[in-house]
Enzyme design. Sequence first.
Site, PDB file in Angstrom:
ATOM      1  N   ASP A  69       2.667   0.678 -10.416  1.00  0.00           N
ATOM      2  CA  ASP A  69       2.065   1.999 -10.617  1.00  0.00           C
ATOM      3  C   ASP A  69       2.286   2.964  -9.456  1.00  0.00           C
ATOM      4  O   ASP A  69       2.061   4.165  -9.600  1.00  0.00           O
ATOM      5  CB  ASP A  69       0.559   1.862 -10.864  1.00  0.00           C
ATOM      6  CG  ASP A  69       0.240   1.232 -12.215  1.00  0.00           C
ATOM      7  OD1 ASP A  69       1.067   1.371 -13.136  1.00  0.00           O
ATOM      8  OD2 ASP A  69      -0.821   0.607 -12.344  1.00  0.00           O
ATOM      9  N   ARG A  71      -6.212 -14.288 -11.175  1.00  0.00           N
ATOM     10  CA  ARG A  71      -7.476 -13.674 -10.764  1.00  0.00           C
ATOM     11  C   ARG A  71      -8.393 -14.794 -10.266  1.00  0.00           C
ATOM     12  O   ARG A  71      -8.307 -15.926 -10.714  1.00  0.00           O
ATOM     13  CB  ARG A  71      -8.135 -12.963 -11.946  1.00  0.00           C
ATOM     14  CG  ARG A  71      -7.217 -12.014 -12.703  1.00  0.00           C
ATOM     15  CD  ARG A  71      -6.852 -10.783 -11.903  1.00  0.00           C
ATOM     16  NE  ARG A  71      -5.972  -9.892 -12.657  1.00  0.00           N
ATOM     17  CZ  ARG A  71      -5.451  -8.781 -12.184  1.00  0.00           C
ATOM     18  NH1 ARG A  71      -5.713  -8.427 -10.940  1.00  0.00           N
ATOM     19  NH2 ARG A  71      -4.666  -8.021 -12.922  1.00  0.00           N
ATOM     20  N   ARG A 109      -2.795   3.739 -15.819  1.00  0.00           N
ATOM     21  CA  ARG A 109      -4.176   3.964 -16.268  1.00  0.00           C
ATOM     22  C   ARG A 109      -4.836   5.099 -15.486  1.00  0.00           C
ATOM     23  O   ARG A 109      -5.575   5.897 -16.041  1.00  0.00           O
ATOM     24  CB  ARG A 109      -4.988   2.678 -16.106  1.00  0.00           C
ATOM     25  CG  ARG A 109      -6.407   2.758 -16.665  1.00  0.00           C
ATOM     26  CD  ARG A 109      -7.160   1.453 -16.513  1.00  0.00           C
ATOM     27  NE  ARG A 109      -7.343   1.102 -15.111  1.00  0.00           N
ATOM     28  CZ  ARG A 109      -6.861  -0.002 -14.541  1.00  0.00           C
ATOM     29  NH1 ARG A 109      -6.163  -0.867 -15.260  1.00  0.00           N
ATOM     30  NH2 ARG A 109      -7.065  -0.256 -13.266  1.00  0.00           N
ATOM     31  N   HIS A 136       3.927  -4.547 -21.260  1.00  0.00           N
ATOM     32  CA  HIS A 136       4.227  -5.375 -20.091  1.00  0.00           C
ATOM     33  C   HIS A 136       5.715  -5.567 -19.828  1.00  0.00           C
ATOM     34  O   HIS A 136       6.075  -6.160 -18.805  1.00  0.00           O
ATOM     35  CB  HIS A 136       3.545  -6.741 -20.232  1.00  0.00           C
ATOM     36  CG  HIS A 136       2.065  -6.680 -19.975  1.00  0.00           C
ATOM     37  ND1 HIS A 136       1.177  -6.232 -20.920  1.00  0.00           N
ATOM     38  CD2 HIS A 136       1.333  -6.968 -18.870  1.00  0.00           C
ATOM     39  CE1 HIS A 136      -0.048  -6.274 -20.415  1.00  0.00           C
ATOM     40  NE2 HIS A 136       0.024  -6.710 -19.176  1.00  0.00           N
ATOM     41  N   GLY A 142      -1.578  -8.296 -10.496  1.00  0.00           N
ATOM     42  CA  GLY A 142      -0.475  -8.194 -11.454  1.00  0.00           C
ATOM     43  C   GLY A 142       0.869  -8.380 -10.774  1.00  0.00           C
ATOM     44  O   GLY A 142       1.067  -7.957  -9.639  1.00  0.00           O
ATOM     45  N   ASP A 200      -4.442  -2.939  -4.691  1.00  0.00           N
ATOM     46  CA  ASP A 200      -5.669  -2.612  -3.955  1.00  0.00           C
ATOM     47  C   ASP A 200      -6.760  -3.667  -4.122  1.00  0.00           C
ATOM     48  O   ASP A 200      -7.535  -3.927  -3.192  1.00  0.00           O
ATOM     49  CB  ASP A 200      -6.194  -1.231  -4.340  1.00  0.00           C
ATOM     50  CG  ASP A 200      -6.372  -1.046  -5.836  1.00  0.00           C
ATOM     51  OD1 ASP A 200      -6.153  -2.014  -6.603  1.00  0.00           O
ATOM     52  OD2 ASP A 200      -6.738   0.065  -6.244  1.00  0.00           O
ATOM     53  N   ARG A 258       6.753  -4.535 -16.387  1.00  0.00           N
ATOM     54  CA  ARG A 258       6.520  -5.371 -15.207  1.00  0.00           C
ATOM     55  C   ARG A 258       7.640  -6.374 -14.967  1.00  0.00           C
ATOM     56  O   ARG A 258       7.752  -6.919 -13.872  1.00  0.00           O
ATOM     57  CB  ARG A 258       5.218  -6.155 -15.373  1.00  0.00           C
ATOM     58  CG  ARG A 258       3.972  -5.377 -15.067  1.00  0.00           C
ATOM     59  CD  ARG A 258       2.815  -6.349 -15.005  1.00  0.00           C
ATOM     60  NE  ARG A 258       1.549  -5.697 -14.785  1.00  0.00           N
ATOM     61  CZ  ARG A 258       0.389  -6.319 -14.789  1.00  0.00           C
ATOM     62  NH1 ARG A 258       0.349  -7.630 -15.017  1.00  0.00           N
ATOM     63  NH2 ARG A 258      -0.729  -5.671 -14.571  1.00  0.00           N
ATOM     64  N   ASP A 271       0.465   3.415  -6.840  1.00  0.00           N
ATOM     65  CA  ASP A 271      -0.825   4.097  -6.718  1.00  0.00           C
ATOM     66  C   ASP A 271      -1.591   3.698  -5.463  1.00  0.00           C
ATOM     67  O   ASP A 271      -2.823   3.790  -5.421  1.00  0.00           O
ATOM     68  CB  ASP A 271      -1.685   3.801  -7.949  1.00  0.00           C
ATOM     69  CG  ASP A 271      -1.959   2.310  -8.148  1.00  0.00           C
ATOM     70  OD1 ASP A 271      -1.332   1.490  -7.451  1.00  0.00           O
ATOM     71  OD2 ASP A 271      -2.793   1.976  -9.001  1.00  0.00           O
ATOM     72  N   SER A 290      -6.309  -6.892  -4.396  1.00  0.00           N
ATOM     73  CA  SER A 290      -5.927  -7.973  -3.482  1.00  0.00           C
ATOM     74  C   SER A 290      -6.233  -7.603  -2.044  1.00  0.00           C
ATOM     75  O   SER A 290      -6.680  -8.430  -1.244  1.00  0.00           O
ATOM     76  CB  SER A 290      -4.431  -8.282  -3.629  1.00  0.00           C
ATOM     77  OG  SER A 290      -4.109  -8.587  -4.972  1.00  0.00           O
ATOM     78  N   THR A 304       2.989  -3.333  -6.704  1.00  0.00           N
ATOM     79  CA  THR A 304       2.422  -2.850  -7.964  1.00  0.00           C
ATOM     80  C   THR A 304       3.346  -1.799  -8.549  1.00  0.00           C
ATOM     81  O   THR A 304       3.844  -0.931  -7.818  1.00  0.00           O
ATOM     82  CB  THR A 304       1.020  -2.245  -7.777  1.00  0.00           C
ATOM     83  OG1 THR A 304       0.617  -1.552  -8.971  1.00  0.00           O
ATOM     84  CG2 THR A 304       0.972  -1.264  -6.611  1.00  0.00           C
TER      85      THR A 304
END
Length: 327
Positions: free
Chosen positions: A131, A75, A175, A257, A14, A106, A260, A133, A108, A129
């Site tokens: 997030d 992807r 998420r 979105h 993303g 993660d 982002r 995270d 990637s 990212t």
Amino acid sequence: MKTIRKIGVMTSGGDAPGMNAAIRSVVRTCAYHELECIGIYRGFQGLIEGDFKSMDARSVNNIINKGGTILKSARSDEFRAREGRDTAFAKAKSAEIDALIIIGGDGSFNGAILFSEENNFPVIGIPGTIDNDIFGTSSTLGYDTACNTVVEAIDKIRDTASSHNRLFFVEVMGRDVGNIALNAGVGAGAEEILIPEENLGKERLIESLKRSRASGKSSSIVVVAEGDKTGENVFELKDYVEENLPEYEVRVSVLGHMQRGGSPSCWDRVLASRMGVKAVESLMEGKSNYMIGIRDSQMTLCPLDQAVKGKTKIDKELIRVSDIMTT
């Protein structure tokens, strides 16, 4: 130690604000050290297809302020198979690329680890990212910008909420982790914050909203991370509150979105610039299979496998601050 003369840079997974600033930093650090830099379009899929472009310092003019990624992202199911990774390695070898810098999350990094181990190929990761995270860094590229975007949106939603005496559920990304919800919720003065790490429970939510109502609040904002388990989803929560607190007019706003996108904040631009320099110079020093992070304002190196397997923790002190602020 393998001499690094040509470095490939790609963005994967993303998109996140600050990715372009990181690309710019990698390219210009390569130019500074008289290394060649190759832009790899569409992530691992572009690596498989040999979608490469030579980049110099002037090719990254005026991108530090832009969201998204000029190298695109995609992807790649092909890369999941050994055959696809072998093809990618052959393309990299044919282009005389000596090392890779992968800007992503993660997923990637998992691909980068496999590619490196199977081919003895130097890789460095830059965490991109929204997030926040990823283990091994206190901040990922795009996180600060996303929080600012959410706060700005909530400020505008509050104008409508107070004008019509409404309760708004604002769903934000997250998420598995609630970093955006928690930080933006505190920053925007939300009445409640619902995150995956802390299951508030429907009954406690109702009691909290009743207290807010009794204290004189005629409108409220509840920030909900998309992975929160208080209800099946934010719309189910809306229905539950309307059934138990009919005096509230309830609305839902899913920010999606938009979090982002947008021009990266100053923090994300500076962080991306620092991470890009550290990534290139780490490869020059013979380091591989590390992620660039930041801890206590210092650039750090975290083994990629730890970055992927490690678990980030929500800030318990900020949860306590949130509880006090919603009194």
